[in-house]
Every structure is written in C-alpha cells, then in structure tokens.
Design a protein around this motif. Structure first.
Motif, PDB file in Angstrom:
ATOM      1  N   LEU A   1      19.029  -2.802  20.714  1.00  0.00           N
ATOM      2  CA  LEU A   1      19.704  -2.254  19.541  1.00  0.00           C
ATOM      3  C   LEU A   1      19.103  -2.772  18.246  1.00  0.00           C
ATOM      4  CD1 LEU A   1      23.409  -2.338  20.728  1.00  0.00           C
ATOM      5  CD2 LEU A   1      22.004  -0.312  20.322  1.00  0.00           C
ATOM      6  N   ALA A   2      18.739  -4.037  18.210  1.00  0.00           N
ATOM      7  CA  ALA A   2      18.122  -4.598  17.006  1.00  0.00           C
ATOM      8  C   ALA A   2      16.784  -3.930  16.725  1.00  0.00           C
ATOM      9  CB  ALA A   2      17.938  -6.101  17.162  1.00  0.00           C
ATOM     10  N   ALA A   3      16.035  -3.665  17.774  1.00  0.00           N
ATOM     11  CA  ALA A   3      14.754  -2.983  17.580  1.00  0.00           C
ATOM     12  C   ALA A   3      14.975  -1.556  17.096  1.00  0.00           C
ATOM     13  CB  ALA A   3      13.966  -2.977  18.888  1.00  0.00           C
ATOM     14  N   TYR A   4      16.031  -0.918  17.552  1.00  0.00           N
ATOM     15  CA  TYR A   4      16.313   0.451  17.151  1.00  0.00           C
ATOM     16  C   TYR A   4      16.783   0.530  15.701  1.00  0.00           C
ATOM     17  CZ  TYR A   4      18.427   5.075  17.117  1.00  0.00           C
ATOM     18  OH  TYR A   4      18.761   6.364  16.809  1.00  0.00           O
ATOM     19  N   VAL A   5      17.627  -0.411  15.302  1.00  0.00           N
ATOM     20  CA  VAL A   5      18.190  -0.390  13.954  1.00  0.00           C
ATOM     21  C   VAL A   5      17.113  -0.699  12.920  1.00  0.00           C
ATOM     22  CG1 VAL A   5      19.772  -1.602  12.399  1.00  0.00           C
ATOM     23  CG2 VAL A   5      20.532  -0.907  14.660  1.00  0.00           C
ATOM     24  N   GLY A   6      16.285  -1.678  13.186  1.00  0.00           N
ATOM     25  CA  GLY A   6      15.232  -2.044  12.241  1.00  0.00           C
ATOM     26  C   GLY A   6      15.733  -2.997  11.173  1.00  0.00           C
ATOM     27  N   THR A   7      14.807  -3.602  10.459  1.00  0.00           N
ATOM     28  CA  THR A   7      15.171  -4.616   9.469  1.00  0.00           C
ATOM     29  C   THR A   7      15.793  -4.018   8.214  1.00  0.00           C
ATOM     30  OG1 THR A   7      12.916  -4.571   8.602  1.00  0.00           O
ATOM     31  CG2 THR A   7      13.415  -6.234  10.256  1.00  0.00           C
ATOM     32  N   ASP A   8      15.453  -2.799   7.884  1.00  0.00           N
ATOM     33  CA  ASP A   8      15.994  -2.193   6.669  1.00  0.00           C
ATOM     34  C   ASP A   8      17.487  -1.907   6.777  1.00  0.00           C
ATOM     35  OD1 ASP A   8      13.463  -2.256   5.600  1.00  0.00           O
ATOM     36  OD2 ASP A   8      12.999  -0.176   6.170  1.00  0.00           O
ATOM     37  N   ASN A   9      17.935  -1.467   7.941  1.00  0.00           N
ATOM     38  CA  ASN A   9      19.332  -1.080   8.127  1.00  0.00           C
ATOM     39  C   ASN A   9      20.189  -2.182   8.739  1.00  0.00           C
ATOM     40  OD1 ASN A   9      18.796   1.533   7.175  1.00  0.00           O
ATOM     41  ND2 ASN A   9      18.095   2.164   9.206  1.00  0.00           N
ATOM     42  N   ALA A  10      19.609  -3.282   9.130  1.00  0.00           N
ATOM     43  CA  ALA A  10      20.342  -4.329   9.849  1.00  0.00           C
ATOM     44  C   ALA A  10      21.545  -4.860   9.075  1.00  0.00           C
ATOM     45  CB  ALA A  10      19.398  -5.467  10.232  1.00  0.00           C
ATOM     46  N   PRO A  11      21.429  -5.260   7.798  1.00  0.00           N
ATOM     47  CA  PRO A  11      22.609  -5.783   7.098  1.00  0.00           C
ATOM     48  C   PRO A  11      23.762  -4.787   7.039  1.00  0.00           C
ATOM     49  CG  PRO A  11      20.625  -6.296   5.872  1.00  0.00           C
ATOM     50  CD  PRO A  11      20.233  -5.360   6.961  1.00  0.00           C
ATOM     51  N   ARG A  12      23.461  -3.523   6.817  1.00  0.00           N
ATOM     52  CA  ARG A  12      24.506  -2.509   6.745  1.00  0.00           C
ATOM     53  C   ARG A  12      25.192  -2.337   8.094  1.00  0.00           C
ATOM     54  NH1 ARG A  12      24.660   2.536   8.228  1.00  0.00           N
ATOM     55  NH2 ARG A  12      22.427   2.718   8.510  1.00  0.00           N
ATOM     56  N   VAL A  13      24.408  -2.297   9.173  1.00  0.00           N
ATOM     57  CA  VAL A  13      24.976  -2.120  10.515  1.00  0.00           C
ATOM     58  C   VAL A  13      25.816  -3.335  10.902  1.00  0.00           C
ATOM     59  CG1 VAL A  13      24.396  -1.906  12.966  1.00  0.00           C
ATOM     60  CG2 VAL A  13      23.172  -0.538  11.264  1.00  0.00           C
ATOM     61  N   ILE A  14      25.335  -4.518  10.597  1.00  0.00           N
ATOM     62  CA  ILE A  14      26.090  -5.737  10.911  1.00  0.00           C
ATOM     63  C   ILE A  14      27.417  -5.739  10.169  1.00  0.00           C
ATOM     64  CG2 ILE A  14      26.117  -8.245  10.614  1.00  0.00           C
ATOM     65  CD1 ILE A  14      23.104  -8.202  11.236  1.00  0.00           C
ATOM     66  N   ASP A  15      27.399  -5.365   8.885  1.00  0.00           N
ATOM     67  CA  ASP A  15      28.641  -5.311   8.113  1.00  0.00           C
ATOM     68  C   ASP A  15      29.613  -4.281   8.684  1.00  0.00           C
ATOM     69  OD1 ASP A  15      27.795  -7.295   6.423  1.00  0.00           O
ATOM     70  OD2 ASP A  15      27.142  -5.930   4.825  1.00  0.00           O
ATOM     71  N   GLU A  16      29.102  -3.134   9.142  1.00  0.00           N
ATOM     72  CA  GLU A  16      29.969  -2.105   9.701  1.00  0.00           C
ATOM     73  C   GLU A  16      30.576  -2.542  11.042  1.00  0.00           C
ATOM     74  OE1 GLU A  16      27.853   1.557  10.001  1.00  0.00           O
ATOM     75  OE2 GLU A  16      27.615   1.769   7.841  1.00  0.00           O
ATOM     76  N   VAL A  17      29.774  -3.220  11.851  1.00  0.00           N
ATOM     77  CA  VAL A  17      30.238  -3.592  13.188  1.00  0.00           C
ATOM     78  C   VAL A  17      31.104  -4.853  13.152  1.00  0.00           C
ATOM     79  CG1 VAL A  17      29.496  -4.342  15.476  1.00  0.00           C
ATOM     80  CG2 VAL A  17      28.318  -2.462  14.332  1.00  0.00           C
ATOM     81  N   LEU A  18      30.646  -5.885  12.468  1.00  0.00           N
ATOM     82  CA  LEU A  18      31.328  -7.175  12.475  1.00  0.00           C
ATOM     83  C   LEU A  18      32.191  -7.410  11.243  1.00  0.00           C
ATOM     84  CD1 LEU A  18      28.436  -9.449  13.769  1.00  0.00           C
ATOM     85  CD2 LEU A  18      30.293  -8.445  15.076  1.00  0.00           C
ATOM     86  N   GLY A  19      32.053  -6.591  10.252  1.00  0.00           N
ATOM     87  CA  GLY A  19      32.777  -6.809   9.005  1.00  0.00           C
ATOM     88  C   GLY A  19      31.963  -7.701   8.083  1.00  0.00           C
ATOM     89  N   ARG A  20      32.392  -7.721   6.837  1.00  0.00           N
ATOM     90  CA  ARG A  20      31.660  -8.525   5.855  1.00  0.00           C
ATOM     91  C   ARG A  20      31.811  -9.995   6.167  1.00  0.00           C
ATOM     92  NH1 ARG A  20      28.753  -6.436   2.098  1.00  0.00           N
ATOM     93  NH2 ARG A  20      29.178  -4.301   1.526  1.00  0.00           N
ATOM     94  N   ARG A  21      30.742 -10.737   5.961  1.00  0.00           N
ATOM     95  CA  ARG A  21      30.750 -12.176   6.185  1.00  0.00           C
ATOM     96  C   ARG A  21      31.504 -12.853   5.053  1.00  0.00           C
ATOM     97  NH1 ARG A  21      25.130 -14.962   7.026  1.00  0.00           N
ATOM     98  NH2 ARG A  21      24.997 -13.180   8.395  1.00  0.00           N
ATOM     99  N   ARG A  22      32.398 -13.760   5.433  1.00  0.00           N
ATOM    100  CA  ARG A  22      33.166 -14.497   4.424  1.00  0.00           C
ATOM    101  C   ARG A  22      32.415 -15.759   4.087  1.00  0.00           C
ATOM    102  NH1 ARG A  22      38.501 -13.662   7.856  1.00  0.00           N
ATOM    103  NH2 ARG A  22      38.825 -11.475   7.353  1.00  0.00           N
ATOM    104  N   SER A  23      32.182 -15.954   2.815  1.00  0.00           N
ATOM    105  CA  SER A  23      31.418 -17.143   2.380  1.00  0.00           C
ATOM    106  C   SER A  23      32.293 -18.305   2.046  1.00  0.00           C
ATOM    107  CB  SER A  23      30.563 -16.807   1.165  1.00  0.00           C
ATOM    108  OG  SER A  23      29.677 -15.776   1.504  1.00  0.00           O
TER     109      SER A  23
END
Length: 112
Positions: free
Chosen positions: A90-112
């Motif tokens: 899945l990481a290879a399919y998503v690619g580096t450009d879309n990874a942050p957006r996909v991670i935010d959609e799947v896991l939610g925004r990271r709380r700092s």
C-alpha cells in the motif's frame, strides 16, 4: 499451496509436539516408577499419591500451556508478516506525494 516457509514451520511444529510428548511421557513413567518404589518401601499409598498427582498435573499442564502459547505465537507472527507485506504494498501504491494525506484520512490528524 503452501510456501516452503509454511512447510518448514509445519514440520518444526510437528517435531516440537512429538518430542515434547515423548519427554512428558518419559517423565511421567519415571515418576510412576519412583512412586511404585516408594509405596513398596513405605506402604504409604495415600500420602505419596497426593504428591505424584500434583507433579504429574503440573507437568501435563506445563506441556499443554507451552504448546498452546507457541501455537498462538506462530499464528500471530504469520498474521504480522501478512500485514506488513500489505503495508509495504500500500505504501508503494500511495507514493510519497500522497502519503501524508492518506495517513491523515486513515489514522486521523496527529496530535502534537
């Protein structure tokens, strides 16, 4: 169809069960022989039987506990391996450009 790793794992588990069973049976036989000798020498059956029953119960419980634990561990490791392979694909399919957006959609925004 089973892969070579699956076949090797199945053979290792069968060997572990077989040799573990032989060790348990040998231990129980040794305990029963010692019990018979002690009863013959002292004529105290009831007192000695209580000790033998406890030891045999402990050996059998430990054997099956270890076997069940190892079986569960093997299943979890196999599932982890499959999950990790899926993540890499899945990481290879998503690619580096879309990874942050996909991670935010799947896991939610990271709380700092």
């Amino acid at each position: 169809m089973m892969s070579q790793d699956d076949i090797t794992a199945a053979q290792a588990e069968a060997t572990r069960w077989r040799y573990g069973f032989l060790v348990v049976v040998t231990g129980i036989i040794a305990i029963l022989v010692a019990f018979g000798a002690a009863v013959f020498a002292t004529q105290e059956f009831a007192v000695l039987f209580a000790g033998v029953a406890g030891v045999i119960g402990t050996i059998i419980g430990a054997y099956f506990g270890v076997q069940a634990g190892q079986s569960g561990k093997a299943r979890v490791e196999a599932e982890l391996s499959r999950s990790q392979e899926m993540v890499v694909r899945l990481a290879a399919y998503v690619g580096t450009d879309n990874a942050p957006r996909v991670i935010d959609e799947v896991l939610g925004r990271r709380r700092s």
